[in-house]
Design an enzyme around this catalytic site. Structure first.
Site, mmCIF file in Angstrom:
data_model
loop_
_atom_site.group_PDB
_atom_site.id
_atom_site.type_symbol
_atom_site.label_atom_id
_atom_site.label_comp_id
_atom_site.label_asym_id
_atom_site.label_seq_id
_atom_site.Cartn_x
_atom_site.Cartn_y
_atom_site.Cartn_z
ATOM 1 C CG HIS A 101 -6.819 -8.497 2.102
ATOM 2 N ND1 HIS A 101 -7.038 -9.444 1.074
ATOM 3 C CD2 HIS A 101 -6.560 -7.209 1.705
ATOM 4 C CE1 HIS A 101 -6.881 -8.583 0.140
ATOM 5 N NE2 HIS A 101 -6.643 -7.325 0.430
ATOM 6 C CE1 TYR A 119 -7.841 -7.705 -5.679
ATOM 7 C CE2 TYR A 119 -8.174 -8.383 -3.257
ATOM 8 C CZ TYR A 119 -7.650 -7.272 -3.997
ATOM 9 O OH TYR A 119 -7.576 -6.214 -3.893
ATOM 10 N NE ARG A 155 -3.685 -2.022 2.950
ATOM 11 C CZ ARG A 155 -3.420 -3.171 3.397
ATOM 12 N NH1 ARG A 155 -2.276 -3.327 4.160
ATOM 13 N NH2 ARG A 155 -4.281 -3.965 3.855
ATOM 14 N NE ARG A 173 -3.402 -3.696 -1.037
ATOM 15 C CZ ARG A 173 -2.983 -4.286 0.016
ATOM 16 N NH1 ARG A 173 -1.832 -4.814 -0.007
ATOM 17 N NH2 ARG A 173 -4.049 -4.875 0.841
ATOM 18 C CG HIS A 192 -5.570 0.679 -3.409
ATOM 19 N ND1 HIS A 192 -4.479 0.489 -2.276
ATOM 20 C CD2 HIS A 192 -6.273 -0.360 -2.994
ATOM 21 C CE1 HIS A 192 -4.903 -0.121 -1.245
ATOM 22 N NE2 HIS A 192 -6.120 -0.638 -1.879
ATOM 23 C CE LYS A 241 -7.070 0.152 6.209
ATOM 24 N NZ LYS A 241 -8.013 -0.084 4.920
#
Length: 320
Positions: free
Chosen positions: A286, A295, A161, A263, A260, A187
């Site tokens: 995630h 995905y 990210r 990514r 993004h 994150k």
């Protein structure tokens, strides 16, 4: 358990943000927490009253009313984020023994549709982008292809990210040849390790050599500008946008995705090559397996659409 009548929400917000800061989130994340929390406080107690608002005043009924007013002129995503911030705040208070329970389950929140992946469009677009950016462009004021390529490559081949790229240090790369990896500050303060292949490792090494030749200023921040100053959020965003323009692929970048999209391209190609949701979740950091599953589901839908477009299938339909 503290007496709710004698403690203010303002004081507790400060304690919550201090506790979150230990996890080393981005400045943007901490600012978002503060903005979401203080916005609701301002709706419950406008003006100077907010500074002395007691925690006991935040009943489920009061919170529902404040969130209803907050949602009146805001997008569902903003309301959902604010609800999540308050849910995290009250979870912290329960853990600290300040309150007995979390009232947020009694406050409605928008139902958010799953976010659809937004990879770069076009089968060979990533390769075209890297090839174009690897060449010096004399139209640039201070071309630095090694730096630009390493930014793109770390997003396309490691799924980093924007905030994770900015947090990288020169010592973030470790391991023996053939077993190299990058340590990522993910994150929400969740660290992860992403394997890097020899090709990406070579790109990083070429950048570090060029960096040593260009920049005399000593800093362990990996990504710097031409003066040796650490790249900031706006500078990195502009760098990526300029790479798209130089490669002539701006029409293949989904609106609003920018870095993004790189990514998402990494994750989509993982799914296309057979990676399962658990593997994608670990590599991209995630928080939810559902996000990673998106995905795979998108890739399956694309495959089915491709099969459906096969002219032989249409010929079979005419046989009846």
């Amino acid at each position: 358990m503290q007496d709710e009548r004698n403690v203010t929400v303002h004081e507790l917000i400060g304690e919550f943000l201090a506790a979150r800061a230990v996890r080393k989130p981005s400045v943007h994340t901490l600012q978002a927490y503060r903005r979401d929390l203080t916005s609701i406080v301002a709706l419950v107690a406008p003006g100077d009253e907010g500074a002395s608002l007691p925690l006991a005043a935040l009943s489920p009924r009061v919170l529902r009313g404040a969130f209803a007013r907050f949602a009146a002129d805001r997008a569902p995503a903003s309301v959902y984020r604010a609800w999540s911030s308050w849910n995290s705040f009250f979870t912290f208070l329960v853990t600290e023994g300040v309150v007995a329970g979390n009232p947020m389950p009694a406050v409605d929140k928008p139902r958010m549709a799953p976010l659809s992946p937004k990879p770069l469009r076009g089968e060979d677009t990533p390769e075209q982008l890297l090839a174009a950016v690897s060449r010096s462009d004399e139209r640039q004021r201070d071309p630095w292809p090694e730096r630009d390529v390493v930014v793109l490559a770390l997003a396309l081949c490691a799924g980093l990210r924007l905030s994770e790229l900015l947090a990288l240090r020169t010592g973030s790369f470790a391991g023996r040849p053939g077993e190299r990896r990058v340590e990522v500050a993910g994150k929400g303060g969740r660290p992860r390790t992403v394997p890097i292949e020899p090709e990406l490792d070579a790109v990083v090494e070429r950048y570090l050599v060029s960096r040593a030749q260009r920049v005399s200023r000593s800093t362990d921040v990996l990504l710097v500008d031409g003066r040796g100053q650490p790249l900031r959020r706006g500078g990195l965003q502009y760098l990526v946008e300029s790479c798209f323009r130089r490669a002539g692929i701006t029409d293949r970048v989904p609106r609003g995705a920018q870095l993004h999209a790189l990514r998402h391209t990494f994750a989509t190609r993982l799914a296309e090559d057979g990676a399962n949701a658990s593997e994608i979740m670990r590599l991209l950091g995630h928080a939810s397996l559902t996000t990673s599953q998106n995905y795979i589901e998108v890739t399956s839908a694309q495959q089915r659409a491709a099969v459906r477009a096969n002219r032989t299938n249409r010929a079979l339909g005419r046989l009846g």
